[in-house]
Design a protein around this motif. Structure first.
Motif, PDB file in Angstrom:
ATOM      1  N   LYS A 185       0.853  -1.191   0.000  1.00  0.00           N
ATOM      2  CA  LYS A 185       0.000   0.000   0.000  1.00  0.00           C
ATOM      3  C   LYS A 185       0.884   1.233   0.000  1.00  0.00           C
ATOM      4  N   ILE A 186       0.269   2.392  -0.063  1.00  0.00           N
ATOM      5  CA  ILE A 186       1.024   3.632  -0.121  1.00  0.00           C
ATOM      6  C   ILE A 186       1.991   3.698   1.057  1.00  0.00           C
ATOM      7  N   THR A 207       2.455   4.353 -13.447  1.00  0.00           N
ATOM      8  CA  THR A 207       2.844   4.511 -12.041  1.00  0.00           C
ATOM      9  C   THR A 207       3.818   5.672 -11.854  1.00  0.00           C
ATOM     10  N   GLY A 215       4.126   5.434  -4.103  1.00  0.00           N
ATOM     11  CA  GLY A 215       3.684   6.802  -3.856  1.00  0.00           C
ATOM     12  C   GLY A 215       2.317   7.073  -4.456  1.00  0.00           C
ATOM     13  N   PRO A 216       1.921   8.357  -4.529  1.00  0.00           N
ATOM     14  CA  PRO A 216       0.589   8.721  -5.036  1.00  0.00           C
ATOM     15  C   PRO A 216       0.309   8.229  -6.460  1.00  0.00           C
ATOM     16  N   ALA A 217       1.316   8.272  -7.354  1.00  0.00           N
ATOM     17  CA  ALA A 217       1.092   7.838  -8.740  1.00  0.00           C
ATOM     18  C   ALA A 217       0.824   6.341  -8.810  1.00  0.00           C
ATOM     19  N   THR A 218       1.559   5.562  -8.005  1.00  0.00           N
ATOM     20  CA  THR A 218       1.331   4.111  -7.962  1.00  0.00           C
ATOM     21  C   THR A 218      -0.024   3.806  -7.346  1.00  0.00           C
ATOM     22  N   ASP A 219      -0.383   4.540  -6.305  1.00  0.00           N
ATOM     23  CA  ASP A 219      -1.690   4.373  -5.672  1.00  0.00           C
ATOM     24  C   ASP A 219      -2.810   4.616  -6.684  1.00  0.00           C
ATOM     25  N   LYS A 220      -2.671   5.681  -7.466  1.00  0.00           N
ATOM     26  CA  LYS A 220      -3.671   6.019  -8.481  1.00  0.00           C
ATOM     27  C   LYS A 220      -3.766   4.915  -9.540  1.00  0.00           C
ATOM     28  N   ARG A 223      -5.552   1.806  -8.036  1.00  0.00           N
ATOM     29  CA  ARG A 223      -7.003   2.013  -7.945  1.00  0.00           C
ATOM     30  C   ARG A 223      -7.665   1.909  -9.321  1.00  0.00           C
ATOM     31  N   GLY A 235      -6.731   0.835  -3.266  1.00  0.00           N
ATOM     32  CA  GLY A 235      -5.302   1.105  -3.376  1.00  0.00           C
ATOM     33  C   GLY A 235      -4.420   0.134  -2.618  1.00  0.00           C
TER      34      GLY A 235
END
Length: 325
Positions: A185-186, A207, A215-220, A223, A235
């Protein structure tokens, strides 16, 4: 005369001894341990645990041989002779890579570490004696290990480092003990995150790079992938998301292979696959939008230079081989 003969003998002996040291040392820097008790494979390099993978082994305890062996065959897209299925066919149960080891007096064509066309079988006791891996993971391992790499297979409750030491290897502490497939996870970091990013990128989910940092780009990207598979888009990469990822990435696209020559200005699914493959290999196209623009051309030229091909920015048959290998 005797003194002269002894000097010559000693010189020759020392020459062979010194010449043998680098080879022996190099052979010892890479080895594989497979623990049937946990159905996990550990890859060591420079005496340090580098990566751990889930594998599938024999349906019964005796089918997958135990002991110390060597990889003696390496084949890309090996045909499945028993079923008369050609190499590279999506139906091929051997997947896209074969690393045969010389167990029980065989020559490397009977027992092997290989990919598989059924991702759901990985982690179970499912084979007739071989060791199964996810296709994308066996591709990575195949690229790392040379012929004569040692393969140790055992059933043990010990750690991989302890098993290595019991076979005489002086391993260094602090290796990567995380298994590809762990919950991520993040905030997570490491090889498992980098592997996650490769898989997402290959599937077209950006990513923002492959740096091993969730980070945020991978989380996005996670999802978006989860949403595309109708999974809970939270995420968090757990068993269901890993299964979906491995199931998707085990069937590589063929649009690029079957397309004509691509160049700046080209558009479509073949360009998108080109961008995905380039990004997964570290050549950043700054997006996978299916449009062959300046950034994609720059990434193609960088790969052409690295592969010692004509740097014209076009992707014809010879360039495709370099990208698809």
């Amino acid at each position: 005369m005797l003194k002269k003969w002894l000097i010559v003998f000693c010189s020759v002996f020392l020459l062979f001894f010194w010449a043998g040291i680098p080879g022996a040392s190099a052979a010892a820097t890479k080895f594989i341990i497979i623990n049937k008790s946990s159905n996990k494979l550990a890859y060591y390099e420079d005496s340090k645990l580098k990566r751990v993978f889930k594998v599938g082994t024999g349906r019964s305890q005796s089918l997958t041989p135990e002991g110390k062996f060597k990889i003696v065959q390496k084949i890309i897209n090996r045909p499945y002779y028993k079923g008369n299925i050609p190499g590279g066919d999506p139906r091929n149960p051997l997947g896209n890579r074969w690393m045969g080891f010389n167990a029980r007096g065989t020559s490397g064509s009977t027992y092997g570490i290989h990919g598989n066309n059924n991702p759901g079988s990985i982690g179970g006791y499912v084979s007739s004696g071989c060791v199964r891996m996810y296709d994308n993971e066996v591709e990575w391992l195949y690229s790392q290990v040379p012929i004569n790499t040692v393969v140790i297979i055992t059933s043990s409750g010990k750690s991989f480092d302890a098993i290595a030491k019991s076979y005489g290897y002086n391993v260094k502490p602090g290796g990567n003990t995380g298994t590809t497939g762990d919950t991520l996870k993040i905030g997570s970091r490491g090889d498992a995150v980098a592997d996650l990013q490769r898989k997402l990128t290959k599937l077209g989910f950006n990513t923002g790079g492959i740096d091993g940092v969730f980070g945020p780009a991978t989380d996005k990207a996670v999802r978006a992938f989860q949403k595309s598979k109708r999974l809970t888009a939270d995420g968090i990469v757990g068993p269901k998301t890993w299964s979906a990822l491995n199931g998707s990435s085990s069937q590589p696209g063929t649009t690029l292979a079957n397309s004509g020559t691509l160049r700046k200005g080209s558009k479509g699914s073949a360009v998108k696959e080109l961008q995905q493959r380039l990004t997964a290999r570290g050549y950043n196209t700054r997006g996978t939008d299916g449009i062959f623009g300046a950034n994609t051309e720059k990434a193609v030229i960088a790969l052409q230079k690295a592969s010692r091909l004509t740097t014209d920015g076009g992707v014809g048959p010879a360039k495709k081989k370099a990208i698809l290998k």
